[in-house]
Design an enzyme around this catalytic site. Structure first.
Site, PDB file in Angstrom:
ATOM      1  N   HIS A 127      19.041  22.862  27.760  1.00  0.00           N
ATOM      2  CA  HIS A 127      18.080  21.766  27.592  1.00  0.00           C
ATOM      3  C   HIS A 127      17.018  22.100  26.546  1.00  0.00           C
ATOM      4  O   HIS A 127      16.748  23.270  26.250  1.00  0.00           O
ATOM      5  CB  HIS A 127      17.398  21.446  28.922  1.00  0.00           C
ATOM      6  N   GLU A 147      13.240  22.422  24.824  1.00  0.00           N
ATOM      7  CA  GLU A 147      12.052  23.146  25.270  1.00  0.00           C
ATOM      8  C   GLU A 147      11.153  22.297  26.170  1.00  0.00           C
ATOM      9  O   GLU A 147      11.052  21.082  26.005  1.00  0.00           O
ATOM     10  CB  GLU A 147      11.238  23.594  24.050  1.00  0.00           C
ATOM     11  N   THR A 148      10.496  22.964  27.103  1.00  0.00           N
ATOM     12  CA  THR A 148       9.497  22.333  27.962  1.00  0.00           C
ATOM     13  C   THR A 148       8.172  23.080  27.781  1.00  0.00           C
ATOM     14  O   THR A 148       8.143  24.174  27.208  1.00  0.00           O
ATOM     15  CB  THR A 148       9.896  22.413  29.450  1.00  0.00           C
ATOM     16  N   GLU A 193      19.231  25.300  37.551  1.00  0.00           N
ATOM     17  CA  GLU A 193      18.729  26.657  37.346  1.00  0.00           C
ATOM     18  C   GLU A 193      18.470  27.302  38.703  1.00  0.00           C
ATOM     19  O   GLU A 193      18.379  26.618  39.734  1.00  0.00           O
ATOM     20  CB  GLU A 193      17.445  26.607  36.499  1.00  0.00           C
TER      21      GLU A 193
END
Length: 195
Positions: free
Chosen positions: A8, A10-11, A81
């Site tokens: 995914h 970046e957060t 995750e």
């Protein structure tokens, strides 16, 4: 069979170096750009199906990649995750300070230690192995799998004869695309592309 694993975008938690496997956070502005680059790199692939973790960051990334593509999408908790329990939303130093006993056990036995209210790496790996065993039964040409760093590194371990010590020998950056091929009963890593 071609398995396209994408981490995914970046957060904000990535930027802060937090453990956040089970926190459901969105991708950042940079994560959005990374997902658009993934979409461009994969635009000529016709996916038979897609699997995505149940986390918002993975679903957002998948939506961007699959924009205007006809493809069935399945959310699968097995590729979520790892659940870090009480360690969620904290960085390494905060965990060490707030949970000194648990941190020590975690450092001494990373495979079997269970963070308070979380899951051990072995429990986590069991989910990944079950997912991979089922995927390899399919007959599709191209499958997209949008997931997380820990999942992708665990898939590498799966490919390397379930040798979990290889977990620390790889990195998986936000937006990375890994092509894994399964041909004639043999599974291997074909390429890893950074965006």
């Amino acid at each position: 069979m071609n398995l396209y694993f994408v981490r995914h975008g970046e957060t904000e938690c990535n930027k802060s170096n937090l453990y956040y496997g089970n926190l459901d956070v969105p991708i950042s502005e940079i994560g959005f750009i990374q997902a658009k680059k993934d979409s461009k790199m994969l635009e000529n692939i016709s996916f038979n199906r897609a699997y995505v973790s149940k986390m918002k960051r993975a679903k957002q990334t998948a939506e961007i990649i699959l924009d205007k593509k006809e493809c069935s999408v399945t959310e699968d908790f097995r590729i979520n995750e790892r659940n870090f329990g009480a360690f969620e939303g904290k960085n390494y130093n905060e965990i060490k300070e707030l949970y000194p006993k648990e941190w020590k056990v975690w450092c001494e036995d990373w495979k079997n230690a269970v963070p308070p209210n979380g899951e051990s790496y072995m429990q986590f790996y069991g989910r990944i192995k079950d997912f991979m065993d089922s995927i390899l039964q399919l007959k599709d040409d191209n499958i997209l799998i949008v997931t997380h760093s820990g999942v992708i590194k665990s898939v590498y371990c799966y490919i390397l004869d379930n040798n979990l010590d290889f977990f620390w020998k790889f990195n998986s950056k936000n937006g990375d695309i890994t092509l894994i091929k399964y041909e004639y009963g043999n599974i291997y890593i074909d390429s890893i592309c950074h965006v």
